[in-house]
Scaffold this motif. Structure first.
Motif, PDB file in Angstrom:
ATOM      1  N   ILE A  74       0.862  -1.191   0.000  1.00 16.87           N
ATOM      2  CA  ILE A  74       0.000   0.000   0.000  1.00 16.87           C
ATOM      3  C   ILE A  74       0.891   1.231   0.000  1.00 16.87           C
ATOM      4  CG2 ILE A  74      -1.779   1.326   1.183  1.00 16.87           C
ATOM      5  CD1 ILE A  74      -2.740  -1.263   2.454  1.00 16.87           C
TER       6      ILE A  74
ATOM      7  N   ASN B  90       0.884   5.394  -0.190  1.00 12.45           N
ATOM      8  CA  ASN B  90      -0.022   6.498   0.108  1.00 12.45           C
ATOM      9  C   ASN B  90       0.468   7.817  -0.479  1.00 12.45           C
ATOM     10  OD1 ASN B  90      -1.914   5.047   1.881  1.00 12.45           O
ATOM     11  ND2 ASN B  90      -0.108   4.815   3.183  1.00 12.45           N
ATOM     12  N   CYS B  91      -0.483   8.700  -0.669  1.00 14.54           N
ATOM     13  CA  CYS B  91      -0.166  10.006  -1.241  1.00 14.54           C
ATOM     14  C   CYS B  91      -1.182  11.018  -0.724  1.00 14.54           C
ATOM     15  CB  CYS B  91      -0.213   9.911  -2.756  1.00 14.54           C
ATOM     16  SG  CYS B  91      -0.008  11.461  -3.632  1.00 14.54           S
TER      17      CYS B  91
ATOM     18  N   TRP C 214      -1.814   7.300 -10.837  1.00 13.79           N
ATOM     19  CA  TRP C 214      -0.599   6.695 -10.298  1.00 13.79           C
ATOM     20  C   TRP C 214       0.306   6.322 -11.459  1.00 13.79           C
ATOM     21  CZ3 TRP C 214       1.286   6.587  -5.509  1.00 13.79           C
ATOM     22  CH2 TRP C 214       0.407   6.784  -4.437  1.00 13.79           C
TER      23      TRP C 214
ATOM     24  N   HIS D 181      -6.586  12.336   0.214  1.00 18.35           N
ATOM     25  CA  HIS D 181      -5.656  11.222   0.306  1.00 18.35           C
ATOM     26  C   HIS D 181      -5.941  10.219  -0.801  1.00 18.35           C
ATOM     27  CE1 HIS D 181      -4.094   7.380   1.941  1.00 18.35           C
ATOM     28  NE2 HIS D 181      -3.130   8.157   2.406  1.00 18.35           N
TER      29      HIS D 181
ATOM     30  N   SER E 253      -4.468   6.369  -2.341  1.00 16.19           N
ATOM     31  CA  SER E 253      -3.592   5.230  -2.080  1.00 16.19           C
ATOM     32  C   SER E 253      -3.608   4.273  -3.259  1.00 16.19           C
ATOM     33  CB  SER E 253      -3.997   4.492  -0.798  1.00 16.19           C
ATOM     34  OG  SER E 253      -5.244   3.850  -0.978  1.00 16.19           O
TER      35      SER E 253
ATOM     36  N   GLN F 257      -2.912   0.259  -3.979  1.00 11.69           N
ATOM     37  CA  GLN F 257      -2.715  -1.071  -3.416  1.00 11.69           C
ATOM     38  C   GLN F 257      -2.278  -2.005  -4.536  1.00 11.69           C
ATOM     39  OE1 GLN F 257      -6.390  -2.145  -1.480  1.00 11.69           O
ATOM     40  NE2 GLN F 257      -6.304  -0.430  -0.053  1.00 11.69           N
TER      41      GLN F 257
ATOM     42  N   CYS G 128       2.134   9.657  -7.325  1.00 11.39           N
ATOM     43  CA  CYS G 128       0.769  10.048  -7.595  1.00 11.39           C
ATOM     44  C   CYS G 128       0.805  11.395  -8.306  1.00 11.39           C
ATOM     45  CB  CYS G 128      -0.053  10.150  -6.316  1.00 11.39           C
ATOM     46  SG  CYS G 128       0.468  11.460  -5.190  1.00 11.39           S
TER      47      CYS G 128
END
Lengths: 114, 112
Positions: B20, B22-23, B35, B72, B74, B76, B90
């Motif tokens: 995972i 995150n950004c 992404w 936010h 993300s 995965q 991202c």
């Protein structure tokens, strides 16, 4: 699969010299972009180009920079008088249309100013 | 202002595990998010995108989640493979001419 191509892959130039980075966007795309990435940093927007004119440019894109679409296939970025801090990877990208569509990136040109 | 630096955050995972990444994005007016994967010496490669009217989108082995409330994003990756090792960025866009604003990037290291 269509792709954005960039030449040269690596360019070394002396400070103060002019350089032209070349790109061939995907043939049916309408919007063209230049981005740069200083080593180890994130990708930064420089300029977007549509209908033979600049549509947006960043603060980085000062008077030393210019873009041109000299024919139906090429899209160039010129730096008139290079500085050491212009050393970076320069990426060309294109998208088919205006509304939030995928940007296809080229492999980049590594510019080294010495 | 934006923070930049030479040291990317790194996520180390074992092959086969889920990853995972995150950004946090910056502008609540952004309506399109992407992404990208970047391997050493190569250009950004599209992985998956999502529009602001969605909160989840799935692709092959990848899922993007969008939480507009906290800005936010993300990514995965299921069953991470050594070929997934790369830097992941991202990017956000505010429509119009699709100028992309990139995040700082996360390096994903997959160990056998």
């Amino acid at each position: 699969e269509p792709e954005v191509t960039q030449t040269p892959s690596h360019q070394v130039t002396q400070m103060g010299q002019e350089v032209i980075l070349r790109c061939v966007p995907i043939s049916n795309h309408l919007y063209f972009y230049w981005y740069r990435q200083i080593l180890g940093q994130k990708v930064e927007f420089l300029v977007s180009f549509y209908n033979n004119e600049i549509s947006e440019k960043s603060e980085i894109f000062d008077d030393q920079f210019s873009v041109e679409r000299p024919d139906g296939s090429n899209f160039t970025l010129k730096i008139r008088s290079t500085k050491l801090e212009d050393s970076a990877m320069y990426f060309c990208a294109s998208t088919p249309g205006q509304e939030n569509t995928e940007a296809f990136f080229g492999q980049g040109t590594r510019l080294t100013v010495v | 202002g934006e923070s930049v630096g030479l040291h990317l955050p790194t996520l180390s995972v074992q092959e086969g595990d889920n990853s995972i990444i995150n950004c946090a994005y910056s502008n609540s007016a952004s309506d399109y998010f992407i992404w990208y994967k970047q391997e050493s010496g190569k250009g950004p490669q599209f992985i998956i995108d999502i529009r602001s009217n969605m909160d989840k989108r799935q692709g092959q082995r990848v899922t993007v989640l969008l939480n507009k409330t906290v800005k936010h994003l993300s990514l995965q990756i299921a069953a991470t493979q050594p070929g997934d090792s790369a830097v992941y960025f991202c990017a956000e866009s505010r429509g119009g001419y699709n100028k992309l604003i990139f995040g700082a990037g996360t390096r994903l290291a997959v160990h056998p």
